[in-house]
Structure formats: structure tokens, C-alpha cells
Design a protein around this motif. Structure first.
Motif, PDB file in Angstrom:
ATOM      1  N   ALA A 138     -57.975 -74.673 -27.641  1.00 41.50           N
ATOM      2  CA  ALA A 138     -58.798 -73.673 -26.943  1.00 41.50           C
ATOM      3  C   ALA A 138     -58.311 -73.502 -25.502  1.00 41.50           C
ATOM      4  O   ALA A 138     -58.176 -74.477 -24.751  1.00 41.50           O
ATOM      5  N   GLY A 139     -58.024 -72.270 -25.127  1.00 42.85           N
ATOM      6  CA  GLY A 139     -57.602 -71.975 -23.767  1.00 42.85           C
ATOM      7  C   GLY A 139     -56.142 -72.243 -23.473  1.00 42.85           C
ATOM      8  O   GLY A 139     -55.682 -72.014 -22.352  1.00 42.85           O
ATOM      9  N   VAL A 140     -55.392 -72.743 -24.457  1.00 44.90           N
ATOM     10  CA  VAL A 140     -53.971 -73.050 -24.248  1.00 44.90           C
ATOM     11  C   VAL A 140     -53.143 -71.798 -24.529  1.00 44.90           C
ATOM     12  O   VAL A 140     -53.288 -71.166 -25.579  1.00 44.90           O
ATOM     13  N   VAL A 141     -52.274 -71.446 -23.597  1.00 45.09           N
ATOM     14  CA  VAL A 141     -51.374 -70.307 -23.789  1.00 45.09           C
ATOM     15  C   VAL A 141     -50.184 -70.765 -24.640  1.00 45.09           C
ATOM     16  O   VAL A 141     -49.548 -71.778 -24.329  1.00 45.09           O
ATOM     17  N   GLN A 142     -49.913 -70.048 -25.720  1.00 42.27           N
ATOM     18  CA  GLN A 142     -48.837 -70.383 -26.643  1.00 42.27           C
ATOM     19  C   GLN A 142     -48.919 -71.861 -27.077  1.00 42.27           C
ATOM     20  O   GLN A 142     -48.023 -72.661 -26.803  1.00 42.27           O
ATOM     21  N   PRO A 143     -50.012 -72.217 -27.744  1.00 41.78           N
ATOM     22  CA  PRO A 143     -50.211 -73.615 -28.134  1.00 41.78           C
ATOM     23  C   PRO A 143     -49.155 -74.104 -29.125  1.00 41.78           C
ATOM     24  O   PRO A 143     -48.530 -73.319 -29.841  1.00 41.78           O
ATOM     25  N   ARG A 144     -48.988 -75.417 -29.124  1.00 42.64           N
ATOM     26  CA  ARG A 144     -48.066 -76.060 -30.071  1.00 42.64           C
ATOM     27  C   ARG A 144     -48.880 -76.935 -31.020  1.00 42.64           C
ATOM     28  O   ARG A 144     -49.676 -77.764 -30.579  1.00 42.64           O
ATOM     29  N   VAL A 145     -48.644 -76.772 -32.311  1.00 39.43           N
ATOM     30  CA  VAL A 145     -49.368 -77.526 -33.341  1.00 39.43           C
ATOM     31  C   VAL A 145     -48.350 -78.124 -34.311  1.00 39.43           C
ATOM     32  O   VAL A 145     -47.437 -77.431 -34.772  1.00 39.43           O
ATOM     33  N   ILE A 146     -48.524 -79.402 -34.619  1.00 42.33           N
ATOM     34  CA  ILE A 146     -47.670 -80.068 -35.600  1.00 42.33           C
ATOM     35  C   ILE A 146     -48.561 -80.617 -36.706  1.00 42.33           C
ATOM     36  O   ILE A 146     -49.418 -81.475 -36.458  1.00 42.33           O
ATOM     37  N   LEU A 147     -48.377 -80.122 -37.915  1.00 39.05           N
ATOM     38  CA  LEU A 147     -49.090 -80.635 -39.081  1.00 39.05           C
ATOM     39  C   LEU A 147     -48.275 -81.791 -39.653  1.00 39.05           C
ATOM     40  O   LEU A 147     -47.115 -81.618 -40.033  1.00 39.05           O
ATOM     41  N   VAL A 148     -48.876 -82.977 -39.721  1.00 35.60           N
ATOM     42  CA  VAL A 148     -48.139 -84.157 -40.174  1.00 35.60           C
ATOM     43  C   VAL A 148     -48.833 -84.793 -41.363  1.00 35.60           C
ATOM     44  O   VAL A 148     -50.062 -84.918 -41.397  1.00 35.60           O
ATOM     45  N   ASP A 149     -48.023 -85.182 -42.361  1.00 33.56           N
ATOM     46  CA  ASP A 149     -48.547 -85.932 -43.500  1.00 33.56           C
ATOM     47  C   ASP A 149     -47.680 -87.158 -43.738  1.00 33.56           C
ATOM     48  O   ASP A 149     -46.746 -87.446 -42.967  1.00 33.56           O
ATOM     49  N   HIS A 150     -47.981 -87.882 -44.795  1.00 37.76           N
ATOM     50  CA  HIS A 150     -47.261 -89.123 -45.086  1.00 37.76           C
ATOM     51  C   HIS A 150     -45.798 -88.866 -45.381  1.00 37.76           C
ATOM     52  O   HIS A 150     -44.903 -89.591 -44.936  1.00 37.76           O
ATOM     53  N   GLY A 151     -45.520 -87.802 -46.153  1.00 39.29           N
ATOM     54  CA  GLY A 151     -44.167 -87.539 -46.626  1.00 39.29           C
ATOM     55  C   GLY A 151     -43.999 -88.055 -48.042  1.00 39.29           C
ATOM     56  O   GLY A 151     -44.622 -89.042 -48.434  1.00 39.29           O
ATOM     57  N   SER A 152     -43.175 -87.377 -48.827  1.00 36.77           N
ATOM     58  CA  SER A 152     -43.000 -87.759 -50.227  1.00 36.77           C
ATOM     59  C   SER A 152     -41.594 -87.423 -50.703  1.00 36.77           C
ATOM     60  O   SER A 152     -41.029 -86.391 -50.324  1.00 36.77           O
ATOM     61  N   PRO A 153     -41.008 -88.290 -51.555  1.00 33.28           N
ATOM     62  CA  PRO A 153     -39.711 -87.978 -52.159  1.00 33.28           C
ATOM     63  C   PRO A 153     -39.822 -86.994 -53.314  1.00 33.28           C
ATOM     64  O   PRO A 153     -38.806 -86.616 -53.897  1.00 33.28           O
ATOM     65  N   LEU A 154     -41.052 -86.594 -53.657  1.00 36.78           N
ATOM     66  CA  LEU A 154     -41.269 -85.633 -54.731  1.00 36.78           C
ATOM     67  C   LEU A 154     -41.409 -84.234 -54.144  1.00 36.78           C
ATOM     68  O   LEU A 154     -42.275 -83.992 -53.306  1.00 36.78           O
ATOM     69  N   ARG A 155     -40.580 -83.327 -54.608  1.00 35.39           N
ATOM     70  CA  ARG A 155     -40.600 -81.968 -54.079  1.00 35.39           C
ATOM     71  C   ARG A 155     -41.962 -81.305 -54.273  1.00 35.39           C
ATOM     72  O   ARG A 155     -42.454 -80.593 -53.396  1.00 35.39           O
ATOM     73  N   GLU A 156     -42.585 -81.543 -55.445  1.00 32.98           N
ATOM     74  CA  GLU A 156     -43.854 -80.885 -55.721  1.00 32.98           C
ATOM     75  C   GLU A 156     -44.978 -81.397 -54.830  1.00 32.98           C
ATOM     76  O   GLU A 156     -45.934 -80.667 -54.547  1.00 32.98           O
ATOM     77  N   VAL A 157     -44.881 -82.634 -54.364  1.00 34.90           N
ATOM     78  CA  VAL A 157     -45.882 -83.165 -53.435  1.00 34.90           C
ATOM     79  C   VAL A 157     -45.647 -82.609 -52.031  1.00 34.90           C
ATOM     80  O   VAL A 157     -46.590 -82.214 -51.338  1.00 34.90           O
ATOM     81  N   SER A 217     -52.073 -82.214 -36.029  1.00 32.96           N
ATOM     82  CA  SER A 217     -53.051 -82.001 -37.102  1.00 32.96           C
ATOM     83  C   SER A 217     -52.777 -82.996 -38.216  1.00 32.96           C
ATOM     84  O   SER A 217     -51.710 -82.985 -38.840  1.00 32.96           O
ATOM     85  N   LEU A 218     -53.745 -83.876 -38.477  1.00 36.34           N
ATOM     86  CA  LEU A 218     -53.561 -84.950 -39.452  1.00 36.34           C
ATOM     87  C   LEU A 218     -53.886 -84.475 -40.866  1.00 36.34           C
ATOM     88  O   LEU A 218     -55.041 -84.180 -41.179  1.00 36.34           O
ATOM     89  N   LEU A 219     -52.877 -84.438 -41.725  1.00 38.44           N
ATOM     90  CA  LEU A 219     -53.109 -84.182 -43.144  1.00 38.44           C
ATOM     91  C   LEU A 219     -53.240 -85.541 -43.835  1.00 38.44           C
ATOM     92  O   LEU A 219     -52.453 -85.934 -44.687  1.00 38.44           O
ATOM     93  N   PHE A 220     -54.248 -86.269 -43.406  1.00 37.88           N
ATOM     94  CA  PHE A 220     -54.582 -87.598 -43.931  1.00 37.88           C
ATOM     95  C   PHE A 220     -56.087 -87.636 -44.155  1.00 37.88           C
ATOM     96  O   PHE A 220     -56.855 -87.074 -43.367  1.00 37.88           O
ATOM     97  N   LEU A 221     -56.492 -88.344 -45.185  1.00 47.37           N
ATOM     98  CA  LEU A 221     -57.907 -88.409 -45.542  1.00 47.37           C
ATOM     99  C   LEU A 221     -58.614 -89.606 -44.934  1.00 47.37           C
ATOM    100  O   LEU A 221     -59.745 -89.498 -44.459  1.00 47.37           O
ATOM    101  N   LEU A 222     -57.957 -90.750 -44.961  1.00 44.27           N
ATOM    102  CA  LEU A 222     -58.568 -92.001 -44.528  1.00 44.27           C
ATOM    103  C   LEU A 222     -57.632 -92.716 -43.560  1.00 44.27           C
ATOM    104  O   LEU A 222     -56.424 -92.484 -43.571  1.00 44.27           O
ATOM    105  N   PRO A 223     -58.166 -93.606 -42.734  1.00 42.54           N
ATOM    106  CA  PRO A 223     -57.303 -94.359 -41.827  1.00 42.54           C
ATOM    107  C   PRO A 223     -56.406 -95.318 -42.597  1.00 42.54           C
ATOM    108  O   PRO A 223     -56.736 -95.768 -43.694  1.00 42.54           O
ATOM    109  N   GLY A 224     -55.263 -95.601 -42.020  1.00 45.14           N
ATOM    110  CA  GLY A 224     -54.319 -96.510 -42.662  1.00 45.14           C
ATOM    111  C   GLY A 224     -53.211 -96.878 -41.699  1.00 45.14           C
ATOM    112  O   GLY A 224     -53.375 -96.822 -40.475  1.00 45.14           O
ATOM    113  N   ARG A 225     -52.074 -97.215 -42.254  1.00 49.09           N
ATOM    114  CA  ARG A 225     -50.939 -97.637 -41.426  1.00 49.09           C
ATOM    115  C   ARG A 225     -50.479 -96.528 -40.488  1.00 49.09           C
ATOM    116  O   ARG A 225     -50.072 -96.783 -39.358  1.00 49.09           O
TER     117      ARG A 225
END
Length: 279
Positions: A138-157, A217-225
Motif C-alpha cells: 500500500a502506497g508503494v510506487v512500482q512495488p516489488r513482489v516475490i511469490l515463493v514456495d518450497h520448490g519441486s522437481p516435478l513439473r506438474e507441481v 508472498s509465502l505460498l506455504f500453509l504451515l510453519p516449518g524449516r
């Protein structure tokens, strides 16, 4: 078909808060659905000391099913606390079922849809992510957002994150600089589909611009490592800020902490019950 035992299942973590959060979600889901929902993990959680879980040990799927089968239960519905269809759902659980059936005889176990099923997706999940990002930009000019998840070796995931990112990008201000990152990836170009690691992207963005804040932006459901208090993501962000004193990095809450998640889980539970074949 008898009334099935309903299980809210996550992958599992050695972090006590992950199991406590899972229990909270299961209790909420029980209340809003009218079904008794058991919080169960696939692995790891049995290593958490009982005194860190209010004296109540975490339940793993194998031991939970074994106990219930010994008590005569034969119908089970798993509501998966997973964004996409990972190997846990396509390999680990079916293998466990096969092993248990060799000991206990036939029983029925149905897995409901994941949180972001392909190809239809789940707009409410994308809405949750936007709702968590909005206060940070909010209020940031040209904001930067990074969506991060665990990562997977499976293309479909990995495709699940990519599709979510595409939908989320369209909901954010048009001037938003939007990126995707992972916490883990295998070496080699054949895994490039999985994306870059968070620390690499943060370093590059920090070098380019130390004045515009970055929202993670955390694409995580629960806390962990990786995610949650004391996780790798928080450590990487703080270390980057220390190297670049003018940079501010904010992190969204976990998806599992958003109140709208329960509505999605309730729908998965109800549709899962309807999909279970009658015996």
C-alpha cells in the motif's frame, strides 16, 4: 458406506507450531462442516517432543490408520493440506494403503481435491494471497513482489505455483514488478522450470534497487524449516537487509493463517464425501 473417518493431512514438520496450527485448522473445519476432523501428518511430526504439543503427541497417518483399522473402521477420507498433487499423494499414501491392506484387509481411503486442483484452479486461494500482499505494498510506487514456495522437481507441481502466480499478477497493480522464487531446487538445466532460489533473486533485486521495498508472498500453509518464525525465509531476508541497509523486505503471513482457507477446505471435504463410492 459407513460414515468415513475424516482426516486433515499435511506433509508434517518437526516444528511444534506446524502441528499446533494443523490442529487448529482441523478444529475449525470440524466446527464448520459438522464432521469430526482428525489432524494427521504424513511424516516427521512424531519427532516433536510431547511437552511442546501440550502433552498430546502428533499423529502420523500410518499409526492413525492402523489404530482405526484395529477398531473396525474401514472408510476414510483425506482432505489434503497441499496446494498441488505431489508425490506424497500419488505415491506415498497409495503405497501406505497397499501395505496396510496386506495386514488389515481391504478398506476404502479416498483423497479429496487439493487446494489448487488442475485445471480449474481455485480463485479463492489467489484472493487470499492478494489479501495478504495488499497491506505490504500500500502506497508503494512500482512495488516489488516475490511469490515463493518450497520448490519441486516435478513439473506438474511447479506448474501450480506458475498458474497461481499468473492469476495473482493480474490482480495486483499493473506497475508491480512480480517475480517467482523457490527455496529448494535440484541442480541442472533440466530443472530450470522450477525457478530460481529466493536468495539469488533477492541479491539481484537488492543490487538493482535498495530503495523500493520488497514484499515476500509465502505460498506455504504451515510453519516449518522454510516458512514461519525462525525459518530460512526470514533469515535470508534479514541477512539481505543487513548487506543492503537501505532495503526493506516484508513477509506475508502463512496461507494457513487466513480465515478464508477454511471455506476452501470445507468445500473439499464436502465434495470428497460425495465422491466416495458406496459399498
Amino acid at each position: 458406506m459407513n460414515n468415513p473417518q475424516v482426516l486433515l493431512v499435511d506433509n508434517g514438520s518437526i516444528q511444534p507450531q506446524a502441528t499446533l496450527n494443523l490442529r487448529h485448522l482441523a478444529a475449525e473445519l470440524s466446527q464448520c462442516s459438522g464432521s469430526s476432523v482428525h489432524p494427521v501428518s504424513l511424516q516427521h511430526a512424531d519427532r516433536i517432543p510431547h511437552d511442546q504439543l501440550d502433552g498430546n503427541p502428533a499423529q502420523l497417518l500410518e499409526s492413525f490408520l492402523s489404530t482405526q483399522l484395529n477398531h473396525g473402521s474401514r472408510d476414510f477420507l483425506i482432505v489434503p493440506l497441499f496446494f498441488g498433487v505431489s508425490r506424497a499423494l500419488t505415491s506415498l499414501i497409495p503405497g501406505l494403503v497397499e501395505s496396510l491392506q496386506s495386514k488389515h484387509g481391504l478398506f476404502q481411503l479416498h483423497i479429496a481435491d487439493v487446494l489448487y486442483p488442475q485445471p480449474q484452479g481455485e480463485p479463492r486461494l489467489v484472493s487470499i494471497l492478494k489479501d495478504q500482499i495488499d497491506p505490504l505494498i500500500a502506497g508503494v510506487v512500482q512495488p516489488r513482489v516475490i511469490l515463493v514456495d518450497h520448490g519441486s522437481p516435478l513439473r506438474e507441481v511447479a506448474e501450480v505455483r506458475s498458474r497461481i502466480a499468473s492469476e495473482l499478477r493480474n490482480l495486483l497493480p499493473s506497475e508491480t514488478h512480480f517475480l517467482e522464487a523457490v527455496m529448494e531446487r535440484r541442480e541442472g538445466s533440466k530443472y530450470d522450470f522450477n525457478g530460481e532460489r529466493l536468495e539469488q533473486i533477492l541479491e539481484r533485486e537488492a543490487q538493482l534497487n535498495q530503495h523500493t521495498p520488497i514484499a515476500i508472498s509465502l505460498l506455504f500453509l504451515l510453519p516449518g524449516r522454510h516458512a514461519g518464525q525462525g525459518g530460512d525465509i526470514a533469515s535470508i531476508c534479514r541477512e539481505t537487509e543487513q548487506r543492503y541497509p537501505g532495503l526493506k523486505i516484508d513477509i506475508t503471513p502463512l496461507v494457513g493463517e487466513h480465515p478464508q482457507l477454511i471455506g476452501i477446505l470445507r468445500d473439499r471435504l464436502e465434495s470428497g464425501l460425495k465422491a466416495m463410492p458406496s459399498i
